[in-house]
Design an enzyme around this catalytic site. Structure first.
Site, short mmCIF file in Angstrom:
data_model
loop_
_atom_site.label_atom_id
_atom_site.label_comp_id
_atom_site.label_asym_id
_atom_site.label_seq_id
_atom_site.Cartn_x
_atom_site.Cartn_y
_atom_site.Cartn_z
N GLY A 131 76.72 10.00 8.11
CA GLY A 131 75.88 10.90 7.33
C GLY A 131 75.54 12.17 8.08
O GLY A 131 75.62 13.26 7.54
N ALA A 132 75.15 12.01 9.35
CA ALA A 132 74.76 13.17 10.16
C ALA A 132 74.63 12.71 11.60
O ALA A 132 74.63 11.51 11.89
CB ALA A 132 73.44 13.76 9.65
N MET A 133 74.49 13.69 12.51
CA MET A 133 74.41 13.38 13.93
C MET A 133 73.38 14.28 14.58
O MET A 133 73.39 15.50 14.40
CB MET A 133 75.78 13.56 14.59
CG MET A 133 75.81 13.24 16.07
SD MET A 133 75.35 11.53 16.40
CE MET A 133 74.61 11.71 18.02
N GLU A 134 72.50 13.67 15.40
CA GLU A 134 71.33 14.32 15.94
C GLU A 134 71.55 15.07 17.24
O GLU A 134 70.60 15.26 18.02
CB GLU A 134 70.22 13.29 16.17
CG GLU A 134 70.48 12.28 17.29
CD GLU A 134 71.17 10.99 16.86
OE1 GLU A 134 71.10 10.00 17.60
OE2 GLU A 134 71.78 10.99 15.77
N GLU A 190 67.36 13.11 11.25
CA GLU A 190 68.04 13.69 12.40
C GLU A 190 67.09 14.55 13.24
O GLU A 190 67.17 14.55 14.47
CB GLU A 190 69.26 14.50 11.95
CG GLU A 190 70.27 13.72 11.11
CD GLU A 190 70.71 12.41 11.75
OE1 GLU A 190 70.82 12.34 12.99
OE2 GLU A 190 70.97 11.45 10.99
N HIS A 245 64.92 12.41 15.45
CA HIS A 245 65.64 11.90 16.62
C HIS A 245 65.39 12.74 17.86
O HIS A 245 65.62 12.27 18.98
CB HIS A 245 67.14 11.86 16.35
CG HIS A 245 67.65 10.55 15.86
ND1 HIS A 245 67.34 9.35 16.47
CD2 HIS A 245 68.49 10.24 14.83
CE1 HIS A 245 67.96 8.36 15.83
NE2 HIS A 245 68.64 8.88 14.84
N GLU A 275 78.97 10.28 19.21
CA GLU A 275 78.37 8.94 19.20
C GLU A 275 79.31 7.98 18.46
O GLU A 275 79.79 8.30 17.38
CB GLU A 275 77.01 8.97 18.50
CG GLU A 275 76.29 7.64 18.63
CD GLU A 275 74.87 7.67 18.05
OE1 GLU A 275 74.22 6.64 18.08
OE2 GLU A 275 74.44 8.73 17.55
N GLU A 284 67.46 4.06 16.29
CA GLU A 284 67.76 4.14 14.86
C GLU A 284 66.71 3.47 13.98
O GLU A 284 66.27 4.03 12.99
CB GLU A 284 69.15 3.56 14.58
CG GLU A 284 70.28 4.35 15.21
CD GLU A 284 70.35 5.80 14.76
OE1 GLU A 284 69.70 6.17 13.77
OE2 GLU A 284 71.08 6.58 15.41
#
Length: 879
Positions: A268-271, A305, A308, A127, A327
């Site tokens: 921070g993080a990815m879903e 996450e 999501h 992303e 988001e």
């Protein structure tokens, strides 16, 4: 690096894709600089008219090895391939399959987008537009495909191979020392949700049973030896899964859910569907290395996450203009989860502090944009507080306006109607209009209009006539590209108190305007009138922070003290103290008489410490924390001198700490605990208040504070208390501070995430020598320009968390940050662009600083070969 001049992408130009991609089969052969990706992609035209039309696929720095159509090699003149694009001029009119082989060098991918290596492990980040760095593709969120991924690697190098979806096959590649795993995700998803991981990882695993009886295996993968630090993340994951079933009726839909912690990550993080990839700072925690804030962040981001899976994955966004749809909605959901798990009032205060610090600042500067932008040059630069935090506030307002029951019906309708699709904000809001029976067309202005509205009130009481009137108005300042503003729909919760602090139940003559506590300001101005009012009411306005607005509410200092003591809305009680403190500091900055405001605030705090503070320590800690220097910069708004602001704030903190030293000391002693550390909310609240007391004691009397902080640093049994002590010492120059910093670095020399705290603490010391200290720390073994966490901790915190030194009068702070952003741009444009975003408030400065900040920005623009990420931020900042 993409250094081409970016064209403007406009919402009004959106067109559906000419081709659908129902299936994607990927074979990824992980092999260092000779990594090969074979993508077999099934295409079908979206309409009869589109059949046979030119096919254009996105790429980014790709090297094509081969291309074939329906299993046959394409002739060289049948296609055009560049690193940025693959074009098939005359595709078949019937559905067809295109097989593309690309060669990658993940270790050389310093952008950390696409497929790269982190600490020797392979991982991905796609992303927003990273998948095009893996293979040529229709890399846009409205192309939803079912993915099957085969991953192959040397077993000794990558014994763990993870992908999206469910594991369907594993095996050995005979006689090669290599092995493979095949993963299949049955849920159609856009390319930005693709993920894979390969490497040497350890894990913890636990089962989970959903509300329908599905058994899910949960796994959290970390560097070997750190498995015990993943326990809280696992606990948070299970709690948020239960919460989402209970509150939103959403359960998980695959057989496995995996989380992988990596040390090199731009965000921070990815879903990614079924395979969340996290910055390790939001997974790893134990009492020795993580603070209470770290535990709370892990809980919130694990939840974010996971949530999501429905708000972002099962229902994704049609185009990147709809980014807030996934988001903002998911931030709202994670905030609600944390509020239920912890203290709702304290969570609300913390969220509003963050909103004001990050989003209000963005809304008042050259980078302001609507919650749903109408155009962009580089989408990576729109992962902003406006999209996330303001987007969440807009949804919270919606819930206030239509009520809890209608909001839940609207969410259920949204999930049912748009599951498996790429939706728009109009789709989303339409569900709530239908569920509530309300026309929400005017509410939609919140999505289209940038800027923070100001709500203005004026009260008038006539004791002889026993009448009371409150006038309420709104205005929104001009922002880039939007000079004229429409009124927005503002839900304002309001209540009234008498001069003894008792609640007054008043009914306005305009009975339809106030429903319970709710006043809806849906025009430029309105009035509430009241008759037969025996005593002067003190209004409590914007209770619970019911809308993301600035409030100009001219009540007296004495009324603010009364509300701080008696308001039954915790947020407005806190806000009363904040407003009174802001007034006192603003008078000091402007050199105007204090009129007793500081004494009134100290007395209010004295009464608070003698009673209510001990009933809710977490709230008390928030109440004792004065508005930040950034808050004051926003309040002043123009010709800002950061040094005067710092002096005013320091002076008030010193006065409070000195005047209340005995009470603060007694409170601190009463809150001392020898029990084993627990990250629960109640324990964290007690530590927060005890450390807030230490902070004020230290600033009130540095000699006493130095002794107390040094003793706490030596005896603390957890990182929260240790960092609080080191933080207090960091503000007291001298041998003790430097010895403490050196000892801390030695103790945690093998703990990068702890050393990030050490770097950040030193970067925010408000002293002229700090810039030299930061330059020196850049040569420390703990620092690396290649690691985003290190850059954010040191350079990012200097720019964003040290107003006096970033805004040095000689301009050296601006020159330093601009230079570092320009240097970093060559390897990691995303992190470079975010670093340059620290200039967002430069136009509010006094003229000399403003000129120097502008010169620093122009020095960046003048550099040749800038990335689209960095040039976009620089150009918008100067526009």
């Amino acid at each position: 690096m993409r250094t081409d001049i970016a064209s403007v992408v406009r919402l009004e130009d959106y067109r559906p894709p000419r081709y659908r991609i129902p299936r994607v089969e990927l074979d990824v052969r992980l092999d260092g600089p000779q990594t090969l990706v074979t993508a077999t992609i099934a295409f079908e035209a979206t309409s009869r008219e589109d059949a046979g039309s030119e096919l254009v696929l996105d790429g980014d720095e790709l090297a094509l090895v081969s291309a074939s159509l329906n299993g046959k090699a394409l002739a060289a003149d049948a296609f055009t391939a560049t690193p940025e694009r693959f074009v098939l001029a005359k595709p078949p009119k019937k559905p067809f399959t295109l097989t593309l082989v690309t060669r990658l060098d993940p270790a050389a991918n310093t952008k950390l987008m696409g497929l790269y290596r982190s600490s020797g492990n392979y991982c991905t980040q796609c992303e927003a537009e990273g998948f095009r760095r893996i293979t040529y593709f229709l890399d846009r969120p409205d192309v939803l495909s079912v993915y099957t991924t085969r991953i192959e690697a040397v077993r000794d190098e990558a014994p763990v191979l993870l992908g999206n979806g469910n594991l369907v096959e594993t095996g050995e590649v005979d006689g090669t020392g290599r092995h493979f795993a095949v993963w299949h995700d049955p849920h159609p998803k856009p390319s930005y949700l693709f993920a894979l991981v390969g490497g040497k990882l350890a894990s913890i695993r636990e089962p989970f049973t959903t509300m329908s009886g599905r058994r899910v295996e949960l796994g959290i993968y970390v560097e070997p030896g750190k498995e015990d630090r993943a326990a809280y993340a696992m606990d948070s994951l299970k709690r948020c899964m239960i919460w989402d079933e209970k509150v939103f009726g959403r359960e998980y839909d695959l057989d496995v859910f995996n989380v992988v912690a990596v040390s090199d990550f731009n965000m921070g993080a990815m879903e990614n569907k079924g395979l969340n990839i996290f910055n390790d700072k939001y997974v790893l925690a134990d009492p020795e290395t993580a603070t209470d804030a770290d535990y709370a962040n892990i809980e919130a981001i694990i939840a974010h996450e996971y949530f999501h899976n429905w708000t972002g994955n099962r229902i994704t966004c049609r185009d990147w203009f709809q980014l807030c749809l996934k988001e903002g909605l998911t931030v709202f959901r994670d905030q609600e989860f944390s509020s239920d798990e912890r203290s709702r009032p304290v969570k609300r205060i913390a969220d509003v502090r963050n909103l004001r610090a990050a989003q209000f600042a963005e809304d008042s500067g050259p980078l302001a944009h609507p919650v749903r932008p109408s155009k962009y040059k580089e989408i990576n630069n729109f992962y902003t507080p406006t999209i996330y935090e303001k987007g969440a506030e807009v949804i919270r307002m919606l819930k206030v306006l239509i009520g809890d029951d209608a909001f839940r019906r609207g969410m259920d309708l949204y999930f049912d109607r748009y599951d498996g699709t790429a939706a728009t904000v109009e789709d989303f809001i339409g569900c709530f209009a239908e569920a509530s029976g309300q026309n929400l067309d005017r509410f939609f202005v919140w999505y289209e209009q940038a800027g923070t509205p100001t709500v203005l009130t004026a009260s008038h009481y006539d004791p002889a006539a026993r009448t009371f009137r409150i006038d309420v108005a709104q205005k929104t300042p001009a922002t880039p590209g939007q000079a004229k503003k429409k009124p927005v729909v503002v839900p304002i919760r309001i209540a009234f108190f008498d001069e003894d602090g008792r609640r007054m139940e008043l009914e306005p003559l305009e009975s339809n305007r106030l429903k319970g506590e709710l006043l809806v300001l849906d025009k430029a101005a309105l009035t509430l009138s009241f008759a037969d009012v025996p005593r002067r009411p003190v209004p409590s306005v914007l209770r619970g922070f019911s809308a993301p607005v600035r409030l100009e509410h001219p009540v007296s200092d004495a009324d603010l003290a009364l509300l701080f003591a008696h308001d039954d809305d915790a947020f407005n009680r806190w806000q009363a103290a904040q407003t009174l403190a802001t007034r006192v500091m603003m008078r000091a900055v402007g050199g105007t008489p204090d009129d007793g405001g500081a004494a009134l605030l100290v007395d209010a705090y004295r009464t608070f410490l003698d009673g209510a503070a001990r009933q809710d320590p977490a709230f008390a800690a928030q109440a004792l924390a004065l508005p930040s220097e950034g808050d004051l910069i926003r309040e002043i708004g123009q010709d800002v001198d950061p040094d005067r602001i710092h002096a005013a704030r320091l002076g008030l903190r010193r006065r409070i700490g000195h005047a209340l030293a005995d009470r603060l000391g007694s409170l601190r002693n009463a809150l001392a605990s020898r029990e084993a550390y627990s990250p629960d909310a109640a324990s964290a609240g007690r530590r927060a208040l005890r450390n807030a007391a230490l902070d004020l004691i230290a600033v009130g009397d540095p000699t006493v504070g130095e002794g107390l902080a040094a003793a706490q640093l030596q005896t603390a049994n957890n990182m929260t208390d240790r960092m609080a002590a080191l933080g207090a010492l960091s503000q007291i120059p001298g041998v003790c501070r430097e010895a403490a910093l050196d000892a801390f670095a030695e103790r945690y020399r093998d703990e990068p995430l702890v050393l990030d705290k050490w770097l950040a603490l030193q970067a925010t010391i408000p002293e002229p020598e700090t810039l030299d200290r930061v330059r020196k720390l850049m040569r420390h073994p703990a620092f690396s320009m290649q690691n985003p966490n290190r850059v954010r901790a040191l350079i990012g915190m200097f720019a964003a968390g040290n107003p006096t030194q970033f805004n040095r009068a000689d301009g050296e702070g601006y020159a330093f940050v601009a230079e570092q952003a320009a240097t970093l741009d060559g390897t990691n444009p995303q992190v470079a662009a975010r670093l340059l975003g620290s200039f967002k408030m430069w136009r509010t400065l006094e003229s000399s600083r403003r000129d120097k900040a502008e010169a620093a920005l122009r020095s960046v623009i003048a550099r040749p070969g800038l990335s689209r990420d960095l040039s976009d931020i620089a150009e918008r900042s100067l526009a």
